[in-house]
Design a protein around this motif. Structure first.
Motif, PDB file in Angstrom:
ATOM      1  N   TRP A  52       0.829  -1.205   0.000  1.00 24.74           N
ATOM      2  CA  TRP A  52       0.000   0.000   0.000  1.00 24.74           C
ATOM      3  C   TRP A  52       0.866   1.259   0.000  1.00 24.74           C
ATOM      4  CZ3 TRP A  52      -1.649   3.496   4.119  1.00 24.74           C
ATOM      5  CH2 TRP A  52      -2.712   4.323   3.723  1.00 24.74           C
ATOM      6  N   LEU A  53       2.002   1.188   0.712  1.00 22.67           N
ATOM      7  CA  LEU A  53       2.917   2.331   0.757  1.00 22.67           C
ATOM      8  C   LEU A  53       3.894   2.332  -0.427  1.00 22.67           C
ATOM      9  CD1 LEU A  53       3.696   2.396   4.569  1.00 22.67           C
ATOM     10  CD2 LEU A  53       2.271   4.004   3.289  1.00 22.67           C
ATOM     11  N   ARG A  54       3.740   1.377  -1.312  1.00 24.34           N
ATOM     12  CA  ARG A  54       4.581   1.236  -2.498  1.00 24.34           C
ATOM     13  C   ARG A  54       6.058   1.077  -2.139  1.00 24.34           C
ATOM     14  NH1 ARG A  54       1.613   5.195  -6.815  1.00 24.34           N
ATOM     15  NH2 ARG A  54      -0.401   4.196  -6.574  1.00 24.34           N
ATOM     16  N   ALA A  55       6.295   0.332  -1.092  1.00 23.07           N
ATOM     17  CA  ALA A  55       7.659   0.012  -0.671  1.00 23.07           C
ATOM     18  C   ALA A  55       7.995  -1.354  -1.259  1.00 23.07           C
ATOM     19  CB  ALA A  55       7.755   0.013   0.855  1.00 23.07           C
ATOM     20  N   TRP A  56       8.389  -1.350  -2.514  1.00 27.48           N
ATOM     21  CA  TRP A  56       8.534  -2.592  -3.263  1.00 27.48           C
ATOM     22  C   TRP A  56       9.659  -3.471  -2.735  1.00 27.48           C
ATOM     23  CZ3 TRP A  56       4.070  -2.372  -5.065  1.00 27.48           C
ATOM     24  CH2 TRP A  56       3.551  -1.241  -5.684  1.00 27.48           C
ATOM     25  N   VAL A  57      10.780  -2.874  -2.375  1.00 25.28           N
ATOM     26  CA  VAL A  57      11.893  -3.670  -1.854  1.00 25.28           C
ATOM     27  C   VAL A  57      11.512  -4.270  -0.507  1.00 25.28           C
ATOM     28  CG1 VAL A  57      14.301  -3.590  -1.069  1.00 25.28           C
ATOM     29  CG2 VAL A  57      13.620  -2.353  -3.128  1.00 25.28           C
ATOM     30  N   ASP A  58      10.841  -3.479   0.326  1.00 23.74           N
ATOM     31  CA  ASP A  58      10.383  -3.988   1.619  1.00 23.74           C
ATOM     32  C   ASP A  58       9.413  -5.150   1.421  1.00 23.74           C
ATOM     33  OD1 ASP A  58      11.819  -2.024   3.021  1.00 23.74           O
ATOM     34  OD2 ASP A  58      10.196  -0.582   2.742  1.00 23.74           O
ATOM     35  N   LEU A  63       8.220 -10.877   1.661  1.00 24.12           N
ATOM     36  CA  LEU A  63       7.788 -12.067   0.928  1.00 24.12           C
ATOM     37  C   LEU A  63       8.842 -13.174   0.996  1.00 24.12           C
ATOM     38  CD1 LEU A  63       5.376 -13.007  -0.746  1.00 24.12           C
ATOM     39  CD2 LEU A  63       6.557 -12.174  -2.764  1.00 24.12           C
ATOM     40  N   LEU A  64      10.091 -12.819   0.841  1.00 24.56           N
ATOM     41  CA  LEU A  64      11.176 -13.796   0.905  1.00 24.56           C
ATOM     42  C   LEU A  64      11.283 -14.410   2.306  1.00 24.56           C
ATOM     43  CD1 LEU A  64      13.546 -15.154  -0.532  1.00 24.56           C
ATOM     44  CD2 LEU A  64      14.972 -13.245   0.221  1.00 24.56           C
ATOM     45  N   GLU A 119      10.972  -4.124   9.261  1.00 24.18           N
ATOM     46  CA  GLU A 119      10.126  -3.543   8.215  1.00 24.18           C
ATOM     47  C   GLU A 119       9.008  -2.688   8.799  1.00 24.18           C
ATOM     48  OE1 GLU A 119      10.788  -3.374   5.125  1.00 24.18           O
ATOM     49  OE2 GLU A 119      12.469  -4.758   5.165  1.00 24.18           O
ATOM     50  N   LEU A 120       8.409  -3.157   9.891  1.00 21.08           N
ATOM     51  CA  LEU A 120       7.374  -2.342  10.541  1.00 21.08           C
ATOM     52  C   LEU A 120       7.962  -1.032  11.066  1.00 21.08           C
ATOM     53  CD1 LEU A 120       5.133  -4.882  12.460  1.00 21.08           C
ATOM     54  CD2 LEU A 120       4.419  -3.267  10.695  1.00 21.08           C
TER      55      LEU A 120
END
Length: 133
Positions: A52-58, A63-64, A119-120
């Motif tokens: 939602w925050l468009r933090a793609w690397v995060d 996911l990994l 991440e949080l």
């Protein structure tokens, strides 16, 4: 499906059937093993926030880490079930095997938890800034 190593089963490769087997196994694990369910739920929540925050690397890191911890949990469950199937009575060797499998899962859980907390901590200020302004 045909087992290419053992030469048993039906011939033919069906990728959709493999996906159905994967989803059935994950569904069974999530419904019957709380440790799998809560990891999926927490990960989906944090992953949703990152997306939602468009933090793609995060999102990729989450996911990994989730994939690794779920794989470890599923391997641990499979090893424990196989040990219980092979030996129903108490056996010290089986206990050691189960302990080692649980330790591997514990290492994966620790890494997963650290990733989610980090991440949080990184996403929370971005969310607060979005809400404030």
């Amino acid at each position: 499906m045909r087992n290419k190593f053992l030469g048993t089963g039906e011939p033919g490769y069906h990728p959709l059937r493999k996906v159905a087997v994967v989803l059935a196994g994950l569904r069974y694990a999530a419904l019957h093993d709380f440790s799998v369910l809560y990891k999926v739920v927490l990960s989906v929540l944090v992953l949703g926030l990152a997306l939602w925050l468009r933090a793609w690397v995060d999102a990729a890191v989450i996911l990994l880490a989730t994939g690794v911890v779920l794989a470890a949990e599923l391997f641990n469950t499979a090893i424990e079930a196989l040990c219980d199937f092979v030996e129903t009575r108490h056996n010290d060797r089986i206990g050691i095997i189960k302990d080692v499998a649980a330790a591997a899962t514990g290492v994966a859980i620790l890494a997963w938890a650290i990733v989610l907390v980090v991440e949080l901590m990184e996403l929370w200020p971005r969310l607060a800034a979005l809400r404030a302004g």
